[in-house]
Design an enzyme around this catalytic site. Structure first.
Site, short mmCIF file in Angstrom:
data_model
loop_
_atom_site.label_atom_id
_atom_site.label_comp_id
_atom_site.label_asym_id
_atom_site.label_seq_id
_atom_site.Cartn_x
_atom_site.Cartn_y
_atom_site.Cartn_z
N ASP A 1 0.80 -1.25 0.10
CA ASP A 1 0.07 0.29 -0.60
C ASP A 1 1.18 1.44 0.01
O ASP A 1 2.44 1.29 0.14
CB ASP A 1 -0.93 -0.21 1.26
CG ASP A 1 -1.75 0.53 1.00
OD1 ASP A 1 -2.50 1.77 0.18
OD2 ASP A 1 -2.69 0.96 1.84
N LYS A 2 0.18 2.11 -0.49
CA LYS A 2 0.67 3.95 -0.77
C LYS A 2 -0.67 4.83 0.23
O LYS A 2 -1.42 4.44 0.84
CB LYS A 2 0.81 4.42 -1.41
CG LYS A 2 1.33 5.80 -2.15
CD LYS A 2 -0.02 6.76 -2.49
CE LYS A 2 -0.36 7.86 -2.47
NZ LYS A 2 -1.58 8.90 -2.31
N HIS A 3 0.57 5.18 1.28
CA HIS A 3 -0.17 6.45 2.76
C HIS A 3 0.73 7.99 1.87
O HIS A 3 1.86 8.07 2.01
CB HIS A 3 -0.50 6.37 3.79
CG HIS A 3 -0.92 6.81 4.77
ND1 HIS A 3 -1.84 6.61 4.64
CD2 HIS A 3 -0.64 8.42 5.43
CE1 HIS A 3 -2.47 8.16 5.41
NE2 HIS A 3 -1.75 8.37 5.65
N SER A 4 0.02 8.59 1.60
CA SER A 4 0.27 9.97 1.94
C SER A 4 -0.28 10.93 3.11
O SER A 4 -1.28 10.39 3.53
CB SER A 4 -0.21 10.89 0.51
OG SER A 4 -0.77 12.45 0.90
N THR B 1 -9.04 10.17 -0.20
CA THR B 1 -9.00 9.76 -1.61
C THR B 1 -11.36 8.75 -1.31
O THR B 1 -11.76 9.15 -2.09
CB THR B 1 -8.76 8.44 -1.59
OG1 THR B 1 -7.00 9.61 -1.37
CG2 THR B 1 -8.82 7.26 -2.22
N ARG C 1 -8.49 14.52 18.99
CA ARG C 1 -6.96 15.27 18.59
C ARG C 1 -7.72 15.93 17.84
O ARG C 1 -6.92 17.92 17.85
CB ARG C 1 -6.41 14.67 18.01
CG ARG C 1 -5.95 12.89 18.52
CD ARG C 1 -5.07 12.05 17.91
NE ARG C 1 -3.79 13.41 16.85
CZ ARG C 1 -3.43 12.78 15.52
NH1 ARG C 1 -4.04 11.33 15.40
NH2 ARG C 1 -2.70 13.21 15.24
N SER D 1 -1.22 6.99 14.45
CA SER D 1 -2.61 6.36 13.46
C SER D 1 -2.07 6.12 12.69
O SER D 1 -3.01 5.71 11.36
CB SER D 1 -3.07 8.32 13.62
OG SER D 1 -3.88 8.01 12.93
N LYS E 1 -3.39 1.55 11.00
CA LYS E 1 -4.66 0.87 10.11
C LYS E 1 -3.56 0.71 9.16
O LYS E 1 -3.81 -1.08 8.92
CB LYS E 1 -5.33 1.91 9.73
CG LYS E 1 -6.49 3.24 10.75
CD LYS E 1 -6.22 4.39 10.09
CE LYS E 1 -5.65 5.09 10.05
NZ LYS E 1 -5.87 6.74 9.83
N LYS E 2 -2.77 0.95 8.99
CA LYS E 2 -1.63 0.23 7.59
C LYS E 2 -1.27 -1.02 8.20
O LYS E 2 -1.57 -2.55 7.66
CB LYS E 2 -0.88 0.48 7.67
CG LYS E 2 -1.16 2.43 6.36
CD LYS E 2 -1.71 2.30 5.21
CE LYS E 2 -2.26 3.59 4.85
NZ LYS E 2 -3.16 3.48 3.77
N1 URA Z 1 -3.79 10.85 9.06
C1 URA Z 1 -3.94 9.78 9.39
O1 URA Z 1 -4.84 8.51 9.80
N2 URA Z 1 -3.69 9.87 11.24
C2 URA Z 1 -2.87 11.44 11.00
O2 URA Z 1 -2.98 11.85 12.29
C3 URA Z 1 -3.09 12.15 10.43
C4 URA Z 1 -2.90 12.03 9.11
#
Ligand code: URA
Length: 475
Positions: A91-94, A131, A179, A194, A198-199
């Site tokens: 996977d990729k995350h931005s 997304t 938060r 965070s 999830k990843k």
């Molecule tokens: N994206 C997330 O999933 N969590 C954060 O705290 C910031 C960006």
């Protein structure tokens, strides 16, 4: 997760005090606190106070890793080993930006190259696009499918872009909501935990992170972005997930388009035309991107090449890049996108007829330069965060949790930083009403700085941050 013993160290008030004082926290204490967040035993006041203590005092890498693991384990963990997949799960995350539709292109492209991509994505945060909000512009597309459907789509199509839902890392969902209300989003350990919880819960074998810097990023300063990149790859490595982070520029929108349906249409056009071919409408190529690739497509290839190499599908990032280029140019990536959309409830002919399915805004207005600036020879700077806020104000994002998003609205034909034809418009606004369009035109004008001397934008790609040296690379 079982209830931890209530030892003095596990009392929430004591954990908050120790965090506030910058004292070490052990793994059990962090796990107990996170379990209390997930099952609701710890109230919002204590969650907020603890988040603020972390925001102000920080956490060391070991504690951040323990927090990430505890948040990962607060819900379900996907295990792909029984699926008989013939390639790595990646996977990729931005970290979030404006005009960044790379996930919509990269997910199907990775699948077309032999990887399997359960892409757990988010909604827009603050001024940034999300997304999931983009995909919800597609009529019928299910962003929260049943687990069995998610597994089937990943197995059969190779890619499913979905939300975390209540099952994956539920502690993050509660902590994130607190938060958001307590000015504690911009905390390095909290962002790290965070994103990665999830990843990790999604059962990945490799991850590439796109960490933005510049005025449209959450952490604008290069040293802050680099620190986040380092925290992400180190904590991922401690959790057994090989990850690389690319620093990339967000001092201007990545693509000349920002808004949900508009970005889906843009992604479809990119998937169909392949990489490296200029847009038919004359969208200017970015002078820093090299070749005739624009910035968006350059970033897709850079992220994908690093990930396929890291996942062991290719021996070098260059070989991975050639594989990606071929799968994009010959239409295989577009075909994966179309199959994913149909398998998740969207129209079967979205790729051929996007205009029939993606709703258009009723009002469109060109944005002229401010009077007196029409002859200026260059765009010198763009307040990228302000452009993201324009999209939110048009209704394309949320001001409050739960706000309904209007998929039709946004901006396109955004002029990039660099030389410009005299008198050319700065952008085009897509709005629900004439009043909203007028306000957006003024806000876009204010976000652009024009002048006669050309100013170089940030280079698209900065450093690559990695925790595992290339020699450790194996499948
Ligand atoms: N994206 C997330 O999933 N969590 C954060 O705290 C910031 C960006």
């Amino acid at each position: 997760m079982g209830s931890p013993a209530t030892t003095p160290a596990a009392l929430p008030r004591e954990t908050i005090r120790r965090t506030r004082e910058g004292l070490p926290l052990d793994d059990d204490e962090i796990a107990a606190f996170v379990a209390g967040i997930a099952d609701g035993r710890i109230g919002d006041a204590q969650v907020g106070a603890w988040a603020m203590a972390v925001r102000c005092r920080g956490l060391d890498t070991a504690a951040t890793a323990a927090l990430t693991r505890a948040m990962r384990d607060s819900g379900e963990r996907l295990d792909w080993s029984a699926e008989g997949l013939g390639g790595p799960v990646v996977d990729k995350h931005s970290t979030g930006g404006v005009g960044d539709g790379t996930s919509l292109v990269l997910g199907p492209l990775l699948a077309a190259c032999g990887a399997f991509v359960p892409m757990v994505s988010g909604r827009g945060l603050g001024h940034t696009g999300g997304t999931l909000d983009k995909l919800e512009a597609i009529p019928g597309y299910q962003v929260l499918p049943e687990r069995a459907t998610l597994r089937r789509v990943v197995r059969e199509v190779g890619v499913a872009i979905v939300g975390a839902g209540p099952g994956l890392a539920p502690a993050d969902q509660r902590l994130y909501a607190v938060r958001d209300l307590t000015a504690t989003v911009d905390s390095l350990p909290l962002i790290t935990a965070s994103i990665l919880s999830k990843k990790l819960a999604a059962g990945l074998q490799a991850l590439v992170l796109d960490v933005k810097l510049g005025n449209g990023a959450f952490l604008a300063a290069p040293e802050e972005a680099e620190a986040l990149a380092r925290s992400l790859v180190e904590v991922a490595g401690r959790a057994g997930l090989p990850a690389d982070a690319l620093l990339s520029a967000m001092d201007q929108p990545l693509a000349p388009v920002a808004g949900n349906a508009l970005e889906v249409a843009d992604a479809i056009a990119r998937l169909r035309r392949g990489p490296g071919v200029p847009a038919a409408d004359g969208t200017p190529d970015d002078p820093t991107a090299g070749g005739n690739l624009d910035r968006h497509d350059s970033l897709v290839l850079a992220l994908g090449a690093r990930l396929l190499w890291r996942a062991g599908l290719d021996d070098t990032p260059d070989a991975a890049r050639r594989r990606l280029h071929a799968a994009w140019a010959d239409g295989r990536a577009a075909e994966r996108f179309a199959r994913m959309v149909a398998a998740l409830g969207g129209p079967a002919d979205l790729l051929e007829r996007p205009g029939q399915h993606l709703a258009a805004a009723p009002v469109q207005r060109e944005v002229p330069p401010l009077p007196g600036q029409a002859a200026a020879a260059a765009v010198q700077a763009i307040d990228t965060r302000a452009l993201g806020d324009v999209v939110v104000a048009l209704g394309g994002g949320r001001l409050r949790p739960g706000d309904r998003v209007d998929p039709r609205v946004g901006l396109d034909r955004l002029a990039p930083i660099g030389p410009r034809p005299a008198g050319a418009p700065l952008a085009r606004v897509h709005a629900a009403t004439a009043e909203a369009a007028e306000a957006a035109v003024a806000a876009v004008q204010a976000a652009y700085r024009l002048g006669d001397a050309a100013v170089a934008p940030l280079p698209l790609l900065g450093r690559i941050v990695t925790a595992i040296p290339p020699s450790g690379h194996s499948r």
